[in-house]
Design a protein around this motif. Structure first.
Motif, PDB file in Angstrom:
ATOM      1  N   VAL A 168      55.859 -71.464 -48.848  1.00 46.82           N
ATOM      2  CA  VAL A 168      56.612 -72.482 -49.588  1.00 46.82           C
ATOM      3  C   VAL A 168      55.750 -72.981 -50.744  1.00 46.82           C
ATOM      4  CG1 VAL A 168      57.697 -74.767 -49.454  1.00 46.82           C
ATOM      5  CG2 VAL A 168      57.897 -73.173 -47.528  1.00 46.82           C
ATOM      6  N   VAL A 174      59.622 -80.271 -47.501  1.00 50.38           N
ATOM      7  CA  VAL A 174      60.749 -79.620 -46.820  1.00 50.38           C
ATOM      8  C   VAL A 174      61.270 -80.561 -45.740  1.00 50.38           C
ATOM      9  CG1 VAL A 174      61.493 -77.646 -45.444  1.00 50.38           C
ATOM     10  CG2 VAL A 174      59.816 -77.331 -47.291  1.00 50.38           C
ATOM     11  N   LYS A 176      64.615 -81.613 -42.969  1.00 50.47           N
ATOM     12  CA  LYS A 176      65.670 -81.023 -42.150  1.00 50.47           C
ATOM     13  C   LYS A 176      66.309 -82.115 -41.315  1.00 50.47           C
ATOM     14  CE  LYS A 176      68.023 -77.928 -39.741  1.00 50.47           C
ATOM     15  NZ  LYS A 176      68.838 -78.953 -39.040  1.00 50.47           N
ATOM     16  N   HIS A 322      63.097 -79.823 -50.676  1.00 54.80           N
ATOM     17  CA  HIS A 322      64.033 -78.779 -50.249  1.00 54.80           C
ATOM     18  C   HIS A 322      64.668 -79.184 -48.922  1.00 54.80           C
ATOM     19  CE1 HIS A 322      65.822 -74.934 -49.297  1.00 54.80           C
ATOM     20  NE2 HIS A 322      65.111 -74.861 -48.178  1.00 54.80           N
ATOM     21  N   LYS A 324      66.288 -78.028 -45.769  1.00 58.48           N
ATOM     22  CA  LYS A 324      66.421 -76.793 -45.002  1.00 58.48           C
ATOM     23  C   LYS A 324      67.705 -76.808 -44.175  1.00 58.48           C
ATOM     24  CE  LYS A 324      63.246 -73.666 -42.596  1.00 58.48           C
ATOM     25  NZ  LYS A 324      64.220 -72.971 -41.752  1.00 58.48           N
ATOM     26  N   LYS A 325      68.373 -75.671 -44.104  1.00 59.46           N
ATOM     27  CA  LYS A 325      69.638 -75.600 -43.371  1.00 59.46           C
ATOM     28  C   LYS A 325      69.434 -75.296 -41.896  1.00 59.46           C
ATOM     29  CE  LYS A 325      72.391 -74.188 -47.387  1.00 59.46           C
ATOM     30  NZ  LYS A 325      73.275 -73.153 -47.976  1.00 59.46           N
TER      31      LYS A 325
END
Length: 387
Positions: A168, A174, A176, A322, A324-325
């Protein structure tokens, strides 16, 4: 507490600390030298309370505003891994076969950097406690810390942690929602039959076929026992039958596997299925069986409010973020904390082309130390502001 605290004056000192921790890498449950290094460093920041031997080698440092407000816990990990350190640096691990291959030396240094800032700038309200936790890699440390009466007395309102992420972009945050990292557990199945001469295997009872079929059935278990909309893995990591004795038909066999899901309830069901599989083959081949569970990690599930605090902190810090899915497929015992307290974990990019976690060439990138410190300080401020 000011929002823009300058970490630059401390970076050289912190890099030296990180390198010292890296050189002194110790495996889970044996982090005494590491804990001593941390204790010496943290004591110089004059915390209001400093406690050691928490849940083993753990260290707790509390910074108190003496005003009403939330109690925020920031957690990092003390332990290294039983992996050789193959880096070209003068701070290479001095312990044969042991290295900081998951970046816990960097995580500790980031939290130590937070301590340096809290020394001069106590929180505006409430308390901040920094936890240097032992034995994360075996999944035992968090539970032991939480069972320690001294930790129970803290009763934090929020808890936060980070993990560096090779692959990354450096400095990218990141996040979630909900499940951040998977639940997992290690399974050891031992079959016992009876040895015989290799010329007359019929006179004994070899577990060879039971081991072979268990390997196949474990590997196929997610396909037949997990719904399509859910995710699971059973990874056989070791198998053995008998000894290197060409005149002997074996009497013992072992299969080891890691079970992994994104949900604790699904993991419990998968555990039951795997036990049924193993016991079925033991019955089929008239073998004794022994089952052992090791290194159990709950899923790390991020609290919604704590997750929003991280996102806001990232935005206010001006960092790229970001969303995250899917959860990370690796496990983290921080999930024990998020089960009991409002908490969340976030990722911090270590570099697109950085060596992977647990690789012998891996080394935590010093360039992201300041970013991690800034994020935790912003998280502390944001948590207090919301209160």
């Amino acid at each position: 507490m000011p929002l823009n605290l300058d970490t630059d004056p401390h970076l050289n000192e912190l890099k030296k600390l990180r390198h010292k921790l890296h050189a002194a890498a110790e495996v889970s449950g044996k982090e005494q030298q590491t804990a001593d290094i941390i204790t010496d460093f943290i004591s110089a920041t004059n915390p209001d309370e400093l406690q050691t031997t928490i849940g083993g080698c753990g260290v707790l440092a509390t910074y108190d505003s003496k005003k009403a407000g939330p109690h925020v816990l920031i957690r990092c990990e003390l332990d290294g891994l039983p992996i050789s350190d193959d880096i070209e640096a003068d701070y290479r691990s001095e312990t044969d076969g042991v290295g900081h291959k998951c970046g816990h030396d960097g995580h500790m240094t980031i939290v130590a950097g937070v301590a340096k800032l809290l020394e001069k700038h106590r929180p505006q309200a409430g308390k901040v406690t920094l936890l240097f936790q032992p034995a994360e890699e075996t999944g035992k440390g968090a539970a032991r810390v939480m069972q320690d009466s001294r930790f129970k007395n803290l009763a934090p309102d929020y808890c936060f942690a980070l993990h560096n992420l090779p692959g990354v972009k450096k400095h990218q945050v990141v996040v979630k929602n909900d499940t951040f990292a998977a639940a997992s557990v290690g399974l050891i199945v031992r079959f016992k039959g009876a040895t015989a001469h290799a010329a007359h295997p019929e006179e004994g009872n070899s577990p060879a076929l039971a081991v072979a079929q268990t390997i196949q059935s474990f590997s196929a278990a997610p396909q037949f026992h997990v719904p399509l909309e859910e995710s699971a893995k059973v990874t056989v990591i070791h198998a053995a039958v008998g000894e290197r004795a060409f005149g002997t038909s074996p009497g013992r066999g072992t299969v080891m596997a890691t079970l992994r899901t994104y949900d604790d309830e699904l993991l419990a069901k998968l555990k039951d299925h795997c036990i049924q599989i193993a016991k079925g083959y033991a019955d089929t081949f008239d073998l004794e069986i022994d089952v052992e569970w090791v290194e159990e990690f709950p899923a790390t599930v991020n609290n919604e409010e704590a997750g929003e605090i991280i996102k806001t902190a990232s935005e206010k810090s001006g960092l790229e973020m970001h969303q995250k899915k899917e959860p990370f497929s690796w496990s983290e015992d921080f999930g024990h904390f998020t089960k009991e307290y409002k908490g969340a974990m976030f990722g911090l990019g270590a570099g697109k082309d950085h060596p992977a976690l647990h690789a012998q060439k891996y080394d935590f990138p010093d360039e992201i130390l300041a970013t991690g410190i800034s994020m935790f300080m912003q998280i502390i401020n944001e948590t207090i502001d919301r209160s």
